[in-house]
Design a protein around this motif. Structure first.
Motif, PDB file in Angstrom:
ATOM      1  N   GLN A 194      23.275 -58.280  25.407  1.00  0.00           N
ATOM      2  CA  GLN A 194      23.162 -59.218  24.286  1.00  0.00           C
ATOM      3  C   GLN A 194      24.548 -59.560  23.740  1.00  0.00           C
ATOM      4  N   ASP A 195      25.330 -58.517  23.482  1.00  0.00           N
ATOM      5  CA  ASP A 195      26.670 -58.680  22.915  1.00  0.00           C
ATOM      6  C   ASP A 195      27.543 -59.533  23.844  1.00  0.00           C
ATOM      7  N   LEU A 196      27.535 -59.224  25.129  1.00  0.00           N
ATOM      8  CA  LEU A 196      28.403 -59.943  26.074  1.00  0.00           C
ATOM      9  C   LEU A 196      27.931 -61.381  26.293  1.00  0.00           C
ATOM     10  N   SER A 197      26.621 -61.601  26.204  1.00  0.00           N
ATOM     11  CA  SER A 197      26.117 -62.969  26.404  1.00  0.00           C
ATOM     12  C   SER A 197      26.530 -63.869  25.239  1.00  0.00           C
ATOM     13  N   GLU A 198      26.804 -63.254  24.100  1.00  0.00           N
ATOM     14  CA  GLU A 198      27.263 -64.051  22.951  1.00  0.00           C
ATOM     15  C   GLU A 198      28.738 -64.412  23.067  1.00  0.00           C
ATOM     16  N   ARG A 199      29.459 -63.672  23.894  1.00  0.00           N
ATOM     17  CA  ARG A 199      30.905 -63.922  24.025  1.00  0.00           C
ATOM     18  C   ARG A 199      31.229 -64.968  25.081  1.00  0.00           C
ATOM     19  N   PHE A 200      30.313 -65.182  26.013  1.00  0.00           N
ATOM     20  CA  PHE A 200      30.591 -66.131  27.100  1.00  0.00           C
ATOM     21  C   PHE A 200      29.268 -66.627  27.656  1.00  0.00           C
ATOM     22  N   ASP A 201      29.272 -67.870  28.122  1.00  0.00           N
ATOM     23  CA  ASP A 201      28.051 -68.458  28.642  1.00  0.00           C
ATOM     24  C   ASP A 201      27.901 -68.107  30.131  1.00  0.00           C
ATOM     25  N   PHE A 202      27.513 -66.859  30.386  1.00  0.00           N
ATOM     26  CA  PHE A 202      27.348 -66.427  31.776  1.00  0.00           C
ATOM     27  C   PHE A 202      26.114 -67.085  32.389  1.00  0.00           C
ATOM     28  N   ALA A 203      26.247 -67.499  33.660  1.00  0.00           N
ATOM     29  CA  ALA A 203      25.100 -68.091  34.361  1.00  0.00           C
ATOM     30  C   ALA A 203      24.016 -67.034  34.578  1.00  0.00           C
ATOM     31  N   GLU A 204      24.452 -65.789  34.810  1.00  0.00           N
ATOM     32  CA  GLU A 204      23.511 -64.679  35.006  1.00  0.00           C
ATOM     33  C   GLU A 204      24.186 -63.394  34.537  1.00  0.00           C
ATOM     34  N   ILE A 205      23.393 -62.458  34.042  1.00  0.00           N
ATOM     35  CA  ILE A 205      23.909 -61.119  33.735  1.00  0.00           C
ATOM     36  C   ILE A 205      23.049 -60.126  34.513  1.00  0.00           C
ATOM     37  N   ILE A 206      23.703 -59.378  35.391  1.00  0.00           N
ATOM     38  CA  ILE A 206      22.925 -58.536  36.307  1.00  0.00           C
ATOM     39  C   ILE A 206      23.452 -57.105  36.322  1.00  0.00           C
ATOM     40  N   PRO A 207      22.641 -56.150  35.876  1.00  0.00           N
ATOM     41  CA  PRO A 207      23.051 -54.741  35.964  1.00  0.00           C
ATOM     42  C   PRO A 207      22.829 -54.204  37.369  1.00  0.00           C
ATOM     43  N   ILE A 208      23.788 -53.483  37.891  1.00  0.00           N
ATOM     44  CA  ILE A 208      23.667 -52.933  39.249  1.00  0.00           C
ATOM     45  C   ILE A 208      24.309 -51.539  39.318  1.00  0.00           C
TER      46      ILE A 208
END
Ligand SMILES: Nc1nc2c(ncn2[C@@H]2O[C@H](COP(=O)(O)OP(=O)(O)OP(=O)(O)O)[C@@H](O)[C@H]2O)c(=O)[nH]1
Ligand SMILES: [Mg+2]
Length: 327
Positions: free
Chosen positions: A168-182
């Motif tokens: 949530q925090d990182l998505s507010e800092r930049f408009d990432f096309a996808e956020i994927i935990p691996i």
């Protein structure tokens, strides 16, 4: 989570696939040192191409790694050195290499060590970004291609609940096309990541022959395997003062053998002593282990000789940097 990258992807063997279903492109792996960029590339390639160690600044060059999925697509990864505050010429070149990759690709994967990130932000306070992350975010703000945020090393998290607020925090800092935990190390969620990458790449035919792994010269790969062992077996400043130059790389067809001579350059005579070790023991161990690694990779017997030479301040010398392949 899925962990078997070698399982066929959907439609992988379908005979009626057409060009529009095929996606191919270049994908840069960027991020701070030690976050697992090379581990991720190797995991998807299914080959130990890039060297990996527990020490930061392992990768010093741009390394191309191609993975083809028949009838489905092709991903040409560009693994890069970790972006860090650079003082020496060598480090400045490493960072420049990483930043230039950003401009040359179809898609950027910004890899973060999720575990380290959570610990750092806990120390700094919620609204502050660690300085090196802030620098990368500023650079990403200048690019036009889609950027994925890859949260790696999720296997190290104390509690999986920590992931959501971080995303949530990182998505507010930049408009990432996808956020994927691996977890690149364990293989968690890698197949899903591959599918999502492919879906974002241009609908285009293959960029490279389907059996191609890399454009890296065999000499370079051999030198890297030796450097990997030096990084593993030495400490403090030594790993950062070492460059490996392949003086001779000859195929002996009659014996199905590669004959390799390598010079290990260090910056001081004390470092030479450390690399050689008592009675030559460390150099011998570096030789044995890197020879095994070369044998597995090249599929041939290896005859390896190593020499240690002092080349003072090579990491600040443009001529030496060029000679050792750090353009
Ligand atoms: N626990 C855990 N460790 C990982 C994972 N991915 C990578 N590592 C470890 O992290 C360390 C650094 O991995 P690398 O792949 O060399 O990292 P890098 O980002 O390429 O590092 P530089 O080349 O120095 O920029 C190694 O010890 C890896 O084994 C992961 O998913 N989980
Ligand atoms: Mg690396």
């Amino acid at each position: 989570m899925e962990n078997d990258i070698n399982k066929p992807l959907d439609n992988e063997n379908s005979a009626d696939s057409n060009q529009a279903d095929y996606h191919a492109g270049f994908v840069a792996l960027i991020g701070q040192p030690n976050v697992g960029k090379s581990t991720l590339m190797n995991r998807i390639l299914g080959v130990d191409l890039a060297i990996i160690t527990a020490k930061p600044q392992t990768t010093r060059n741009r390394i191309l790694g191609v993975r083809s999925f028949p009838d489905k697509g092709q991903i040409a990864f560009v693994d890069t050195p970790g972006i860090h505050k650079a003082k020496k010429q060598l480090n400045k070149r490493m960072v420049a290499t990483a930043l230039s990759a950003i401009t040359e690709v179809d898609l950027i994967c910004h890899v973060i060590d999720a575990d380290a990130y959570i610990k750092q932000t806990a120390r700094l306070g919620k609204d502050e970004l660690p300085a090196s992350d802030a620098f990368i975010f500023r650079k990403l703000a200048e690019v036009k291609q889609p950027v994925f945020l890859i949260l790696n090393k999720v296997d190290k998290l104390d509690a999986k609940e920590e992931l959501l607020p971080m995303m949530q925090d990182l998505s507010e800092r930049f408009d990432f096309a996808e956020i994927i935990p691996i977890s690149a190390h364990k293989g968690d969620n890698i197949r899903r990541l591959v599918d999502i990458i492919l879906s974002h790449l241009p609908a285009d035919g293959p960029l490279f022959p389907e059996d191609m792994l890399t454009d890296q010269a065999e000499r370079f790969i051999a030198a890297e395997f030796i450097r990997e062992q030096i990084l593993e077996q030495t400490h403090e400043e030594v790993p950062y003062s070492v460059a490996v130059e392949i003086e001779r790389f000859v195929e002996n067809r009659a014996k199905n053998m590669l004959e390799v001579s390598a010079i290990i350059h260090v910056e001081r005579s004390t470092q030479k002593g450390i690399v050689i070790g008592k009675g030559g023991a460390r150099l011998q161990s570096i030789g044995i282990k890197s020879r095994k690694r070369m044998q597995a990779f090249f599929g041939k017997k290896i005859y390896l000789e190593t020499f240690v030479r002092v080349e003072s301040e090579w990491s600040e010398d443009p001529e030496a940097l060029g000679r050792f392949g750090y353009e």
